[in-house]
Design an enzyme around this catalytic site. Structure first.
Site, PDB file in Angstrom:
ATOM      1  N   GLU A 172      42.699  48.881  36.009  1.00  0.00           N
ATOM      2  CA  GLU A 172      43.718  48.253  36.864  1.00  0.00           C
ATOM      3  C   GLU A 172      44.925  47.820  36.026  1.00  0.00           C
ATOM      4  O   GLU A 172      46.076  48.122  36.351  1.00  0.00           O
ATOM      5  CB  GLU A 172      43.141  47.010  37.566  1.00  0.00           C
ATOM      6  CG  GLU A 172      42.108  47.286  38.635  1.00  0.00           C
ATOM      7  CD  GLU A 172      40.686  47.301  38.090  1.00  0.00           C
ATOM      8  OE1 GLU A 172      40.490  47.549  36.870  1.00  0.00           O
ATOM      9  OE2 GLU A 172      39.753  47.074  38.888  1.00  0.00           O
TER      10      GLU A 172
ATOM     11  N   GLY B 295      36.027  36.539  29.472  1.00  0.00           N
ATOM     12  CA  GLY B 295      37.188  36.732  30.343  1.00  0.00           C
ATOM     13  C   GLY B 295      37.372  35.599  31.339  1.00  0.00           C
ATOM     14  O   GLY B 295      38.471  35.059  31.506  1.00  0.00           O
ATOM     15  N   ARG B 296      36.283  35.192  31.991  1.00  0.00           N
ATOM     16  CA  ARG B 296      36.412  34.175  33.053  1.00  0.00           C
ATOM     17  C   ARG B 296      36.567  32.754  32.507  1.00  0.00           C
ATOM     18  O   ARG B 296      36.689  31.807  33.275  1.00  0.00           O
ATOM     19  CB  ARG B 296      35.236  34.280  34.025  1.00  0.00           C
ATOM     20  CG  ARG B 296      33.867  34.279  33.386  1.00  0.00           C
ATOM     21  CD  ARG B 296      32.803  34.729  34.388  1.00  0.00           C
ATOM     22  NE  ARG B 296      31.485  34.885  33.787  1.00  0.00           N
ATOM     23  CZ  ARG B 296      31.053  36.000  33.209  1.00  0.00           C
ATOM     24  NH1 ARG B 296      31.839  37.052  33.116  1.00  0.00           N
ATOM     25  NH2 ARG B 296      29.833  36.061  32.708  1.00  0.00           N
TER      26      ARG B 296
ATOM     27  N   HIS C  18      39.843  23.253  60.485  1.00  0.00           N
ATOM     28  CA  HIS C  18      40.197  24.002  61.698  1.00  0.00           C
ATOM     29  C   HIS C  18      39.759  25.449  61.603  1.00  0.00           C
ATOM     30  O   HIS C  18      40.177  26.278  62.406  1.00  0.00           O
ATOM     31  CB  HIS C  18      41.709  23.928  61.927  1.00  0.00           C
ATOM     32  CG  HIS C  18      42.187  22.520  62.117  1.00  0.00           C
ATOM     33  ND1 HIS C  18      42.243  21.905  63.342  1.00  0.00           N
ATOM     34  CD2 HIS C  18      42.572  21.588  61.213  1.00  0.00           C
ATOM     35  CE1 HIS C  18      42.683  20.665  63.195  1.00  0.00           C
ATOM     36  NE2 HIS C  18      42.871  20.441  61.901  1.00  0.00           N
TER      37      HIS C  18
ATOM     38  N   GLU D 115      30.112  35.522  38.763  1.00  0.00           N
ATOM     39  CA  GLU D 115      30.004  36.537  37.707  1.00  0.00           C
ATOM     40  C   GLU D 115      29.050  36.030  36.617  1.00  0.00           C
ATOM     41  O   GLU D 115      28.358  36.806  35.977  1.00  0.00           O
ATOM     42  CB  GLU D 115      31.394  36.844  37.125  1.00  0.00           C
ATOM     43  CG  GLU D 115      31.480  38.192  36.434  1.00  0.00           C
ATOM     44  CD  GLU D 115      32.912  38.621  36.124  1.00  0.00           C
ATOM     45  OE1 GLU D 115      33.553  39.225  37.000  1.00  0.00           O
ATOM     46  OE2 GLU D 115      33.398  38.341  35.017  1.00  0.00           O
TER      47      GLU D 115
HETATM   48  O1  F6P Z   1      35.680  41.641  36.088  1.00  0.00           O
HETATM   49  C1  F6P Z   1      34.994  41.991  34.919  1.00  0.00           C
HETATM   50  C2  F6P Z   1      35.767  41.644  33.735  1.00  0.00           C
HETATM   51  O2  F6P Z   1      35.116  42.126  32.632  1.00  0.00           O
HETATM   52  C3  F6P Z   1      36.007  40.141  33.634  1.00  0.00           C
HETATM   53  O3  F6P Z   1      35.007  39.463  33.010  1.00  0.00           O
HETATM   54  C4  F6P Z   1      37.335  40.091  32.970  1.00  0.00           C
HETATM   55  O4  F6P Z   1      37.904  38.863  33.193  1.00  0.00           O
HETATM   56  C5  F6P Z   1      38.061  41.240  33.649  1.00  0.00           C
HETATM   57  O5  F6P Z   1      37.072  42.220  33.799  1.00  0.00           O
HETATM   58  C6  F6P Z   1      39.277  41.768  32.965  1.00  0.00           C
HETATM   59  O6  F6P Z   1      38.977  42.326  31.716  1.00  0.00           O
HETATM   60  P1  F6P Z   1      40.081  42.524  30.614  1.00  0.00           P
HETATM   61  O7  F6P Z   1      40.678  41.198  30.313  1.00  0.00           O
HETATM   62  O8  F6P Z   1      39.370  43.110  29.445  1.00  0.00           O
HETATM   63  O9  F6P Z   1      41.125  43.461  31.157  1.00  0.00           O
END
Ligand code: F6P
Length: 548
Positions: A215, A269-270, A386, A355
């Site tokens: 993405e 990441g999270r 609501h 996650e």
């Molecule tokens: O959604 C899965 C994941 O591995 C998350 O843990 C992470 O935040 C996200 O993809 C984005 O990954 P990256 O920062 O490597 O692009």
């Protein structure tokens, strides 16, 4: 040292909790309050600017003692030390889990492979500070000499949700820069964001820990192509910066080393908004506010690390989730902030919590024989009242909810704030007390309804109550208090993972999706692909290809 692996259901405290549950499950919260005048006081933790009232939960002193015994039996104290000291607690990926080190002061010492990581953390912070200041005060100019007016964060998952939530939540503290977030690989997302942007005055922050995420790379490539339609190649260095652990791939993308803000693989990441992933936060709010956010989180780290479990907000909060999830069999939890600013908070926590703890194999590699991660959802009050409160009040499901409110509003309209908070207080009270048949009938008697009408309508107007809530009341929404709140949930996630005996810091389920999409993408692009799909998927793929 590895985390200990104890099946929680084999502990003495779990067995005792099971028989205690049989005794307490039908007790009404109203009665628990009646029988204990000290209840609200005893079950409230006051810490700094936080007032956390756990008393509207379906627990007694005995429940709490047993839950605390459970925490001790699974050796939570030892696990907390390992977490903060950089042990490899993310064993399936052979990594430490050290987002706490990112907010530790300069004089702290945290060793990874024998090296203190704190000096490097502060070096990166200094780089964030200098860059933020130069963009905010206009010294960093675009290629054509114009000042930067817009910042676009390109990332997904933890590289988007944390920064987006914090910037939105703290918009009151924002400077003149306008921030945008592009995450979805849906091409319409980035197109909508760039359509009104001037490339000469826009800074793009590409955020990807791995720099391999489909993405983010697709969006970054498409946005750079759009940028190069009007700007020369030499302009890229003034308008594109990146945050990543994968320095070589960032350079191969065409970003100079000086424009790279590094991060470490021991930042999940999270949990990464405290790292350079928070660059967009710093740009949007100014470095001082970003620093306050980190300081708030550090204060919560200290509270979590050093408080006794009975006075420990994340520990109690996590144990309550276990109580509802594993004994009451509640499947979800609602997060209801009584502030529009925290509009994205539940969405952010969905990644953090689901996650992390959406796992079904324990730390010994065995399938668990008990429930783990809860479903997380929520929306701000009063809007949510609501929308879905009907189901919480009168539906068939038990949904424990966290109510999060602030004593002060930011613009200070006391009339509105009193109305907002009266809803918060009234809802938690109503969820607890419900409305009995006698109360319903006596309300009817004040109207001019016939006895027959009253008899018909009464069952629909009864509220059983006994719906558990935790009330968090915080003085004011500031960068520091938000930092504390986020860190509170991070530690809650950790405690739950320890008790459930799972690994909270990998995410193989998400990675499966990444692989699957890649192979189907190839088929979508090829005319004669040989399919290996089930009939349903094949039908969908064929229909799509024939009609697009
Ligand atoms: O959604 C899965 C994941 O591995 C998350 O843990 C992470 O935040 C996200 O993809 C984005 O990954 P990256 O920062 O490597 O692009």
């Amino acid at each position: 040292m590895a985390l200990k692996a104890t099946n929680p259901t084999s502990t003495n405290s779990w067995k005792k909790l099971q028989s205690h549950f049989d005794h307490i499950k039908s007790k009404h919260l109203k009665d628990l309050f009646k029988s204990d005048a000290q209840r609200a006081k005893d079950l409230t933790i006051k810490w700094e600017d936080f007032y956390v009232d756990f008393s509207k939960n379906r627990i007694t002193k005995e429940t709490l003692d047993l839950l605390l015994d459970l925490a001790n039996e699974v050796q939570l104290k030892d696990a907390i030390s390992k977490y903060f000291e950089g042990d490899i607690i993310n064993a399936t990926e052979s990594r430490a889990v050290l987002h706490t080190a990112l907010r530790a002061p300069k004089n702290a010492k945290v060793l990874v492979d024998g090296v203190n990581v704190i000096p490097e953390v502060h070096e990166v912070k200094k780089k964030i500070e200098d860059f933020t200041n130069s963009v905010v005060n206009g010294n960093h100019k675009g290629f054509t000499g114009k000042v930067i007016t817009d910042v676009v964060n390109i990332g997904i998952g933890g590289s988007d949700l944390g920064p987006a939530m914090v910037v939105d939540s703290l918009q009151y503290y924002k400077n003149h820069l306008t921030t945008h977030f592009v995450s979805n690989v849906d091409g319409d997302h980035y197109q909508e964001v760039i359509k009104n942007l001037n490339p000469e005055t826009t800074l793009f922050v590409i955020v990807s820990k791995t720099f391999t995420t489909q993405e983010t790379l697709s969006n970054a490539n498409s946005i750079r192509a759009w940028f190069l339609e009007s700007q020369p190649k030499e302009a890229v260095s003034k308008h594109f910066v990146a945050v990543s652990t994968n320095i070589n791939s960032v350079k191969a993308f065409g970003i100079e080393e000086t424009n790279i803000f590094p991060m470490k693989d021991w930042v999940g990441g999270r949990f990464s908004l405290w790292s350079a992933v928070g660059l967009t936060i710093s740009l949007a709010l100014g470095y001082k506010n970003y620093e306050s956010l980190l300081e708030g989180a550090h204060k919560m780290d200290e509270h979590f690390r050093s408080s006794d479990f009975e006075n420990n907000i994340p520990v109690i909060s996590a144990l309550l989730t276990i109580w509802y999830n594993n004994f009451f069999e509640a499947e979800s939890e609602a997060i209801i902030p009584y502030t529009q600013y925290l509009n994205q908070f539940a969405t952010y926590l969905q990644q953090g919590i689901m996650e992390s703890n959406g796992k079904s194999v324990d730390r010994d590699g065995n399938k668990v024989n008990y429930q783990t991660g809860t479903l997380i959802w929520g929306e701000p009050g009063t809007n949510s009242q609501h929308a879905f409160f009907q189901l919480i009040h009168q539906g068939t499901k038990l949904i424990p909810a966290d109510f999060i409110g602030f004593v002060e509003s930011l613009y200070g309209n006391k009339d509105h704030h009193d109305k907002l908070m009266s809803n918060y207080f009234a809802q938690t009270e109503a969820l607890m007390n419900g409305k009995t048949e006698a109360e319903v009938r006596s309300e009817f008697n004040e109207n001019s309804l016939s006895q027959e009408e009253i008899n018909t309508l009464t069952p629909f107007k009864i509220f059983e109550g006994n719906k558990p809530t935790t009330s968090l009341l915080i003085q004011k929404l500031t960068p520091e208090s938000l930092g504390k709140l986020i860190a509170m949930y991070e530690h809650k996630i950790f405690v739950q993972g320890i008790v459930w005996n799972i690994y909270s810091y990998d995410q193989f389920g998400v990675e499966l999706g990444k692989q699957l999409a890649k192979s189907i993408l190839k088929e979508l692009k090829e005319d004669n692909s040989s399919s290996k799909h089930d009939a349903s998927t094949q039908g969908l793929v064929t229909f799509y290809k024939e009609n697009c």
